[in-house]
Motif scaffolding. Sequence first.
Motif, short mmCIF file in Angstrom:
data_model
loop_
_atom_site.label_atom_id
_atom_site.label_comp_id
_atom_site.label_asym_id
_atom_site.label_seq_id
_atom_site.Cartn_x
_atom_site.Cartn_y
_atom_site.Cartn_z
N SER A 93 0.36 -0.10 -24.83
CA SER A 93 1.74 -0.37 -25.25
C SER A 93 2.52 -0.87 -24.04
N LEU A 94 3.65 -1.49 -24.30
CA LEU A 94 4.51 -1.99 -23.22
C LEU A 94 5.22 -0.84 -22.51
N VAL A 95 5.44 -1.00 -21.24
CA VAL A 95 6.28 -0.09 -20.47
C VAL A 95 7.40 -0.93 -19.88
N ALA A 96 8.61 -0.41 -19.84
CA ALA A 96 9.76 -1.15 -19.35
C ALA A 96 10.32 -0.51 -18.09
N THR A 97 10.78 -1.35 -17.18
CA THR A 97 11.40 -0.90 -15.94
C THR A 97 12.35 -1.99 -15.44
N LYS A 98 13.03 -1.75 -14.35
CA LYS A 98 13.90 -2.75 -13.76
C LYS A 98 13.08 -3.67 -12.85
N ALA A 99 13.50 -4.92 -12.81
CA ALA A 99 12.84 -5.88 -11.89
C ALA A 99 13.55 -5.85 -10.56
N CYS A 115 0.20 -1.05 -12.32
CA CYS A 115 1.47 -0.43 -11.93
C CYS A 115 2.41 -1.48 -11.35
N PHE A 116 3.71 -1.13 -11.33
CA PHE A 116 4.73 -1.99 -10.75
C PHE A 116 5.65 -1.16 -9.87
N ALA A 117 5.94 -1.68 -8.68
CA ALA A 117 6.90 -1.08 -7.75
C ALA A 117 8.11 -2.01 -7.67
N GLU A 118 9.26 -1.53 -8.10
CA GLU A 118 10.47 -2.35 -8.07
C GLU A 118 10.81 -2.76 -6.64
N TYR A 119 10.70 -1.83 -5.71
CA TYR A 119 10.98 -2.15 -4.31
C TYR A 119 9.88 -3.06 -3.77
N GLY A 120 10.21 -4.28 -3.48
CA GLY A 120 9.23 -5.25 -3.00
C GLY A 120 8.61 -6.07 -4.12
N GLU A 121 8.78 -5.63 -5.35
CA GLU A 121 8.29 -6.34 -6.55
C GLU A 121 6.78 -6.58 -6.47
N TRP A 122 6.05 -5.47 -6.29
CA TRP A 122 4.60 -5.51 -6.19
C TRP A 122 3.96 -4.97 -7.46
N TYR A 135 0.79 -1.22 0.00
CA TYR A 135 0.00 0.00 0.00
C TYR A 135 0.83 1.28 0.00
N ALA A 136 2.00 1.25 0.55
CA ALA A 136 2.81 2.48 0.65
C ALA A 136 3.88 2.55 -0.43
N HIS A 137 3.84 1.66 -1.40
CA HIS A 137 4.89 1.63 -2.41
C HIS A 137 4.80 2.79 -3.39
N GLN A 138 5.98 3.21 -3.83
CA GLN A 138 6.07 4.19 -4.91
C GLN A 138 6.25 3.41 -6.20
N PHE A 139 5.39 3.67 -7.17
CA PHE A 139 5.44 2.90 -8.40
C PHE A 139 6.50 3.45 -9.35
N ASP A 140 7.18 2.52 -10.03
CA ASP A 140 8.20 2.87 -11.00
C ASP A 140 7.64 2.97 -12.41
N ALA A 141 6.52 2.29 -12.66
CA ALA A 141 5.91 2.31 -13.99
C ALA A 141 4.43 1.98 -13.87
N CYS A 142 3.62 2.66 -14.69
CA CYS A 142 2.17 2.42 -14.69
C CYS A 142 1.62 2.50 -16.11
N ARG A 143 0.48 1.88 -16.30
CA ARG A 143 -0.32 2.02 -17.51
C ARG A 143 -1.75 2.32 -17.04
N VAL A 144 -2.33 3.38 -17.61
CA VAL A 144 -3.66 3.83 -17.21
C VAL A 144 -4.56 3.87 -18.44
N THR A 145 -5.77 3.34 -18.31
CA THR A 145 -6.75 3.33 -19.40
C THR A 145 -8.11 3.72 -18.84
N SER A 192 8.55 -12.50 -7.22
CA SER A 192 9.95 -12.57 -6.84
C SER A 192 10.77 -12.66 -8.12
N PHE A 193 11.45 -11.57 -8.44
CA PHE A 193 12.26 -11.50 -9.65
C PHE A 193 13.73 -11.37 -9.29
N THR A 194 14.59 -11.88 -10.13
CA THR A 194 16.03 -11.69 -9.97
C THR A 194 16.36 -10.22 -10.22
#
Length: 144
Positions: A138-144, A51-58, A35-45, A110-112
């Motif tokens: 479209s695809l969005v790219a970020t770090k895992a 959305c994806f948060a790299e920290y915690g891989e949520w 719930y408190a994660h900061q997202f690194d990438a999102c797609r909104v429609t 859980s990503f490497t």
Amino acid sequence: MTVAAATAAAWAIAVSPASAITAEYDVTDSDSGGYAHQFDACRVTSYGQGCFAEYGEWFSIEDTDADGKSPVIVWYLYQKDNAGDYTDLTRFGYIWHTDGNNTEGWQNKSFTDGLRLEFKLCLGEHTTRTIPSSTCTSLVATKA
């Protein structure tokens, strides 16, 4: 188009037929999450947000349209090839949100570390696992 043909066409968006990697299927849990994660990438429609948060891989996914369909995140995880490019697909999967309109769900993966994550948000029919490619962002790219 028959149901089988429509399903095959819908799954063609996920991965090439030459791939031997098995898809991962998840359904979100609305009762837990980052719930408190900061997202690194999102797609909104108009039908949802993913959305994806790299920290915690949520992953977070929200349904914002009472259309009877389910938003789904389609994700791909890549490692570097011998040339140093992220072209080697190592995992891919689907995260379905089935709790209905005006709800948000969470999925922890859980990503490497250091791999490349790409994802898109689509709208599908969870009961048949059908995802028309025309509904996908479209695809969005970020770090895992």
